[in-house]
Design a protein around this motif. Structure first.
Motif, PDB file in Angstrom:
ATOM      1  N   LEU A   1       0.825  -1.213   0.000  1.00  0.00           N
ATOM      2  CA  LEU A   1       0.000   0.000   0.000  1.00  0.00           C
ATOM      3  C   LEU A   1       0.857   1.260   0.000  1.00  0.00           C
ATOM      4  O   LEU A   1       0.579   2.219  -0.736  1.00  0.00           O
ATOM      5  N   PHE A   2       1.904   1.270   0.801  1.00  0.00           N
ATOM      6  CA  PHE A   2       2.779   2.438   0.856  1.00  0.00           C
ATOM      7  C   PHE A   2       3.527   2.622  -0.469  1.00  0.00           C
ATOM      8  O   PHE A   2       3.765   3.758  -0.900  1.00  0.00           O
ATOM      9  N   LEU A   3       3.901   1.522  -1.094  1.00  0.00           N
ATOM     10  CA  LEU A   3       4.579   1.612  -2.390  1.00  0.00           C
ATOM     11  C   LEU A   3       3.673   2.275  -3.425  1.00  0.00           C
ATOM     12  O   LEU A   3       4.083   3.210  -4.134  1.00  0.00           O
ATOM     13  N   LEU A   4       2.431   1.817  -3.509  1.00  0.00           N
ATOM     14  CA  LEU A   4       1.477   2.403  -4.451  1.00  0.00           C
ATOM     15  C   LEU A   4       1.156   3.849  -4.087  1.00  0.00           C
ATOM     16  O   LEU A   4       1.019   4.711  -4.971  1.00  0.00           O
ATOM     17  N   LYS A   5       1.051   4.109  -2.793  1.00  0.00           N
ATOM     18  CA  LYS A   5       0.703   5.454  -2.346  1.00  0.00           C
ATOM     19  C   LYS A   5       1.774   6.466  -2.724  1.00  0.00           C
ATOM     20  O   LYS A   5       1.457   7.592  -3.154  1.00  0.00           O
ATOM     21  N   GLU A   6       3.043   6.136  -2.582  1.00  0.00           N
ATOM     22  CA  GLU A   6       4.099   7.094  -2.886  1.00  0.00           C
ATOM     23  C   GLU A   6       4.194   7.377  -4.384  1.00  0.00           C
ATOM     24  O   GLU A   6       4.541   8.480  -4.784  1.00  0.00           O
ATOM     25  N   VAL A   7       3.866   6.384  -5.204  1.00  0.00           N
ATOM     26  CA  VAL A   7       3.803   6.633  -6.644  1.00  0.00           C
ATOM     27  C   VAL A   7       2.682   7.624  -6.943  1.00  0.00           C
ATOM     28  O   VAL A   7       2.843   8.566  -7.735  1.00  0.00           O
ATOM     29  N   GLN A   8       1.537   7.428  -6.293  1.00  0.00           N
ATOM     30  CA  GLN A   8       0.421   8.356  -6.494  1.00  0.00           C
ATOM     31  C   GLN A   8       0.739   9.741  -5.950  1.00  0.00           C
ATOM     32  O   GLN A   8       0.364  10.760  -6.539  1.00  0.00           O
ATOM     33  N   ARG A   9       1.443   9.801  -4.821  1.00  0.00           N
ATOM     34  CA  ARG A   9       1.799  11.093  -4.240  1.00  0.00           C
ATOM     35  C   ARG A   9       2.677  11.900  -5.207  1.00  0.00           C
ATOM     36  O   ARG A   9       2.492  13.107  -5.365  1.00  0.00           O
ATOM     37  N   THR A  10       3.623  11.212  -5.838  1.00  0.00           N
ATOM     38  CA  THR A  10       4.472  11.894  -6.813  1.00  0.00           C
ATOM     39  C   THR A  10       3.648  12.474  -7.952  1.00  0.00           C
ATOM     40  O   THR A  10       3.870  13.612  -8.383  1.00  0.00           O
ATOM     41  N   ARG A  11       2.683  11.710  -8.445  1.00  0.00           N
ATOM     42  CA  ARG A  11       1.834  12.202  -9.530  1.00  0.00           C
ATOM     43  C   ARG A  11       1.023  13.418  -9.074  1.00  0.00           C
ATOM     44  O   ARG A  11       0.876  14.394  -9.823  1.00  0.00           O
TER      45      ARG A  11
END
Length: 281
Positions: free
Chosen positions: A118-128
């Motif tokens: 979840l944190f991995l996916l979240k940080e990708v989304q945060r960058t976007r």
């Protein structure tokens, strides 16, 4: 790794679609955050006693970045809720986390492998989100670098700023725990990422966009997982302490304390010496 392969992979990361997997991971983390932060009433969960308050708090956290960014830019704050599909998905996630049979969904999502994913996916989304915030603001205020950084930061760390408001919805008020007073790594990392994207737009960084974007993703992912797995909650802290000790008066305060201690010790020594002289007389 071959440089061209690395660039191709970085380009693929920049073109990832956030819906549905990355957005769902964000909704899950926000709903978990609200549930873990909610006060328990005896043996009954807060969501059982106050379902409306729990739902409103979760929705505020799920769409916090857009709400606050719209408020700053003079857009309608309710605009993020016009996408019914996103609201429905976030509501379904909220329901499953709080009302699944035997609390099985919550228990599974709290497992370490699930949290890492979840944190991995979240940080990708945060960058976007940060990149989109900087890009949109640059079109509206092309010469206002500070506004670009502010909106990028708000888009990336909006939930951190919204926590005080959503706690009020749940009947909890803790003014000492706000992001401006006690900034978290999410806030600091979002500021750094926003500055990087602003510098890129102003052509101060000559690397390909995909490489810069992927570098920001890896930076956020690395330190988020370090916080989760290694307990490194704030990698900026040593640099902050050094900066404050040099430029924020810390060095002068230390010198002043040393001077006061030397003066006090000198007075004590003089007093002892005078007493010894009187005894000899």
């Amino acid at each position: 790794m071959d440089p061209q392969t690395f660039v191709d992979f970085a380009t693929m990361v920049t073109k990832l679609k956030m819906y549905p997997y990355f957005d769902v991971s964000h909704y899950i983390l926000m709903c978990l955050l609200v549930r873990d932060d909610s006060p328990q009433i005896g043996s009954t969960l807060f969501s059982r006693k106050h379902p409306l308050s729990s739902w409103v708090s979760s929705m505020l956290m799920c769409f916090a970045g857009s709400i606050i960014a719209n408020l700053i830019l003079g857009e309608p704050c309710i605009l993020p809720f016009k996408n019914h599909q996103s609201v429905v998905i976030a509501s379904v996630v909220w329901y499953l986390i709080n009302y699944s049979p035997f609390d099985i969904v919550y228990r599974i999502l709290r497992l370490l492998p699930c949290r890492v994913l979840l944190f991995l996916l979240k940080e990708v989304q945060r960058t976007r989100k940060i990149y989109d915030g900087v890009t949109v603001t640059a079109k509206m205020y092309p010469d206002s670098y500070l506004i670009m950084v502010i909106i990028g930061t708000v888009k990336g760390a909006g939930a951190q700023f919204m926590r005080s408001a959503e706690r009020v919805v749940r009947g909890t008020w803790n003014p000492a725990a706000n992001e401006v007073l006690l900034p978290s790594f999410v806030f600091k990392g979002s500021v750094c990422a926003s500055i990087v994207f602003v510098l890129e737009r102003q052509h101060y960084l000559n690397a390909p966009h995909s490489v810069i974007y992927f570098g920001v993703v890896m930076f956020l992912v690395y330190f988020r997982l370090s916080s989760l797995l290694l307990g490194i909650h704030d990698p900026f802290l040593p640099f902050e302490n050094l900066f404050c000790s040099i430029f924020m008066g810390g060095m002068w305060d230390a010198l002043r304390r040393v001077k006061e201690e030397v003066k006090e010790n000198g007075s004590i020594k003089d007093g002892i010496k005078n007493k010894d002289d009187k005894k000899k007389d």
